[in-house]
Design an enzyme around this catalytic site. Structure first.
Site, PDB file in Angstrom:
ATOM      1  N   ASN A   1      36.933  40.545  53.354  1.00  0.00           N
ATOM      2  CA  ASN A   1      38.173  41.297  53.235  1.00  0.00           C
ATOM      3  C   ASN A   1      38.389  42.299  54.362  1.00  0.00           C
ATOM      4  O   ASN A   1      39.499  42.768  54.577  1.00  0.00           O
ATOM      5  CB  ASN A   1      38.207  42.038  51.892  1.00  0.00           C
ATOM      6  CG  ASN A   1      36.985  42.914  51.680  1.00  0.00           C
ATOM      7  OD1 ASN A   1      35.862  42.417  51.652  1.00  0.00           O
ATOM      8  ND2 ASN A   1      37.185  44.209  51.522  1.00  0.00           N
TER       9      ASN A   1
ATOM     10  N   GLN B   1      40.653  36.856  49.133  1.00  0.00           N
ATOM     11  CA  GLN B   1      41.316  36.955  50.433  1.00  0.00           C
ATOM     12  C   GLN B   1      41.619  35.583  51.052  1.00  0.00           C
ATOM     13  O   GLN B   1      42.216  35.515  52.125  1.00  0.00           O
ATOM     14  CB  GLN B   1      40.465  37.770  51.405  1.00  0.00           C
ATOM     15  CG  GLN B   1      40.392  39.240  51.071  1.00  0.00           C
ATOM     16  CD  GLN B   1      41.717  39.961  51.238  1.00  0.00           C
ATOM     17  OE1 GLN B   1      42.652  39.459  51.859  1.00  0.00           O
ATOM     18  NE2 GLN B   1      41.810  41.147  50.678  1.00  0.00           N
TER      19      GLN B   1
ATOM     20  N   SER C   1      43.111  36.873  42.756  1.00  0.00           N
ATOM     21  CA  SER C   1      43.908  38.052  42.418  1.00  0.00           C
ATOM     22  C   SER C   1      45.336  37.837  42.899  1.00  0.00           C
ATOM     23  O   SER C   1      45.578  37.618  44.087  1.00  0.00           O
ATOM     24  CB  SER C   1      43.318  39.302  43.065  1.00  0.00           C
ATOM     25  OG  SER C   1      44.039  40.453  42.693  1.00  0.00           O
TER      26      SER C   1
ATOM     27  N   HIS D   1      48.006  39.742  43.331  1.00  0.00           N
ATOM     28  CA  HIS D   1      48.732  40.629  44.239  1.00  0.00           C
ATOM     29  C   HIS D   1      48.332  40.450  45.705  1.00  0.00           C
ATOM     30  O   HIS D   1      48.937  41.040  46.592  1.00  0.00           O
ATOM     31  CB  HIS D   1      48.584  42.096  43.806  1.00  0.00           C
ATOM     32  CG  HIS D   1      47.279  42.737  44.152  1.00  0.00           C
ATOM     33  ND1 HIS D   1      47.151  43.605  45.216  1.00  0.00           N
ATOM     34  CD2 HIS D   1      46.070  42.671  43.564  1.00  0.00           C
ATOM     35  CE1 HIS D   1      45.902  44.043  45.263  1.00  0.00           C
ATOM     36  NE2 HIS D   1      45.229  43.492  44.275  1.00  0.00           N
TER      37      HIS D   1
ATOM     38  N   THR E   1      45.239  40.441  24.343  1.00  0.00           N
ATOM     39  CA  THR E   1      46.528  39.742  24.352  1.00  0.00           C
ATOM     40  C   THR E   1      46.914  39.345  25.767  1.00  0.00           C
ATOM     41  O   THR E   1      46.903  40.166  26.678  1.00  0.00           O
ATOM     42  CB  THR E   1      47.622  40.646  23.757  1.00  0.00           C
ATOM     43  OG1 THR E   1      47.258  41.005  22.426  1.00  0.00           O
ATOM     44  CG2 THR E   1      48.963  39.922  23.737  1.00  0.00           C
TER      45      THR E   1
ATOM     46  N   CYS F   1      39.799  49.288  48.675  1.00  0.00           N
ATOM     47  CA  CYS F   1      38.936  49.820  47.616  1.00  0.00           C
ATOM     48  C   CYS F   1      37.954  50.854  48.147  1.00  0.00           C
ATOM     49  O   CYS F   1      37.351  51.598  47.378  1.00  0.00           O
ATOM     50  CB  CYS F   1      38.168  48.682  46.944  1.00  0.00           C
ATOM     51  SG  CYS F   1      39.232  47.511  46.090  1.00  0.00           S
TER      52      CYS F   1
END
Length: 380
Positions: free
Chosen positions: A149, A178, A198, A200, A236, A323
């Site tokens: 990343n 990535q 992921s 996003h 949920t 991060c």
């Protein structure tokens, strides 16, 4: 605005947002409910799962929806460790993994698991020979990311997968967060047992992701409760997020077919232009690197100061991974590659989408050169 921080997050496609809003407002039922609204939601969830599976060339029953890459990584690693702890307590990962992988491993180490960190060469790439040499009788998992990343190095996933086929008791986890839409990955052919995604990172929404779990592989759940996702991930389901993720994945893959060469040209232009700047070092390897990530260091320039200077000009890029960027520590990936401390402490990452242009690249090169000169004068 020139947005060159797509590895941190991407701008959601309008169509993706529209899908999320429509499902959230019109098909808001709980997919576990037995009434009509619940059945509608369950149908949409099944369709989204099937679409994601088809795009990844796997079975729908091998796709488990999560909240994103961090949860997927933790579920894969801790789920394997806790279920197979009686078989063995040795796990292997590369020294250039994402913090969510390293953090999960560190937690397991505190619980008595034995962790081996594979070294990386000067390009940030691990050697298959080192993987083989690290395997012990009680090894239960190998975790290696597909694309780093921070610097964009592509790891030898296919080669590691072939090696691990000789060790049927060892599971192979790949963090492909990535890589999706930029670097192809054949999960089945490459012997991958677990793979994290992921949304996003490919123009979906934050808080949505998936974990591929090869048929026949079992994990100890991180979450207990309603037994959703075949009892592997209770809670949920985020139906609207899953639908939006499926659309984002389809659109990204479609864009990659037309935009891959353009992205490579933009990166090449950036690499060539930035390398001419005095005191600038390119950290991303020329070979075996993803088309969307370019990492560089500028001696004598503080990373945070340059980032904010460029932001004032409407240009957005980042230091290390999103991060880790607020910790203000040198990049662990660059240090593992042998980059000197001062350069690792002044590292920057440009990360592209298929919408970025060569004109944007040329403007960014000029802006970085001007900002670096200005900051050096101030710091003298």
């Amino acid at each position: 605005m020139i947005y060159f921080d797509n590895s941190a997050t991407t701008r959601p496609y309008k169509e993706v947002l529209d899908s999320f809003v429509k499902v959230s407002s019109e098909f808001f039922g709980n997919p576990s409910s037995l009434h009509g609204l619940g059945l509608q939601a369950e149908k949409l969830l099944t369709q989204a799962r099937t679409q994601v599976a088809n795009l990844l060339a796997v079975k729908p029953t091998e796709v488990y929806f999560t909240s994103g890459g961090t949860e997927s990584n933790n579920l894969a690693i801790k789920g394997t460790a806790m279920l197979d702890k009686n078989k063995g307590k040795h796990l292997i990962l590369s020294s250039v993994e994402h913090p969510s992988v390293r953090g999960a491993m560190e937690q397991l180490q505190n619980l008595g698991f034995d962790i081996t960190y594979l070294p990386a060469d000067q390009t940030g790439r691990v050697m298959v020979e080192d993987v083989k040499a690290s395997i012990k009788k009680d090894t239960i998992l190998v975790s290696v990311m597909q694309v780093n990343n921070e610097v964009g190095t592509i790891q030898p996933i296919a080669e590691i997968g072939r090696l691990l086929k000789q060790y049927p008791t060892i599971l192979f986890h790949v963090d492909a967060v990535q890589a999706v839409g930029k670097v192809p990955l054949n999960l089945i052919e490459n012997g991958v047992d677990l793979c994290s995604f992921s949304a996003h990172k490919f123009h979906g929404l934050k808080g949505t992701g998936a974990l591929f779990i090869r048929e026949g592989v079992r994990l100890d759940p991180l979450l207990s409760g309603g037994n959703q996702e075949w009892k592997v991930r209770s809670g949920t389901e985020n139906v609207a997020g899953a639908v939006a993720m499926a659309k984002a994945l389809r659109m990204t893959i479609e864009k990659s077919e037309k935009g891959f060469e353009k992205m490579k040209r933009v990166k090449s232009l950036l690499r060539e232009g930035l390398s001419r700047i005095d005191g600038l070092t390119i950290n991303t390897p020329l070979e075996n690197s993803a088309p969307h990530i370019l990492n560089f260091s500028i001696s004598g320039v503080k990373a945070e100061v340059l980032i904010h200077t460029l932001e004032q000009k409407g240009i957005y890029l980042s230091t290390t991974s999103a991060c880790s960027s607020k910790k203000q520590l040198p990049s662990q990936t660059l240090l593992a590659m042998g980059v000197p401390d001062d350069l690792a402490d002044s590292a920057f990452r440009i990360s592209l989408s298929y919408d970025n242009t060569e004109d944007e690249a040329e403007k960014v090169i000029v802006a970085i050169e001007e900002a670096a000169k200005q900051l050096r004068k101030v710091m003298k």
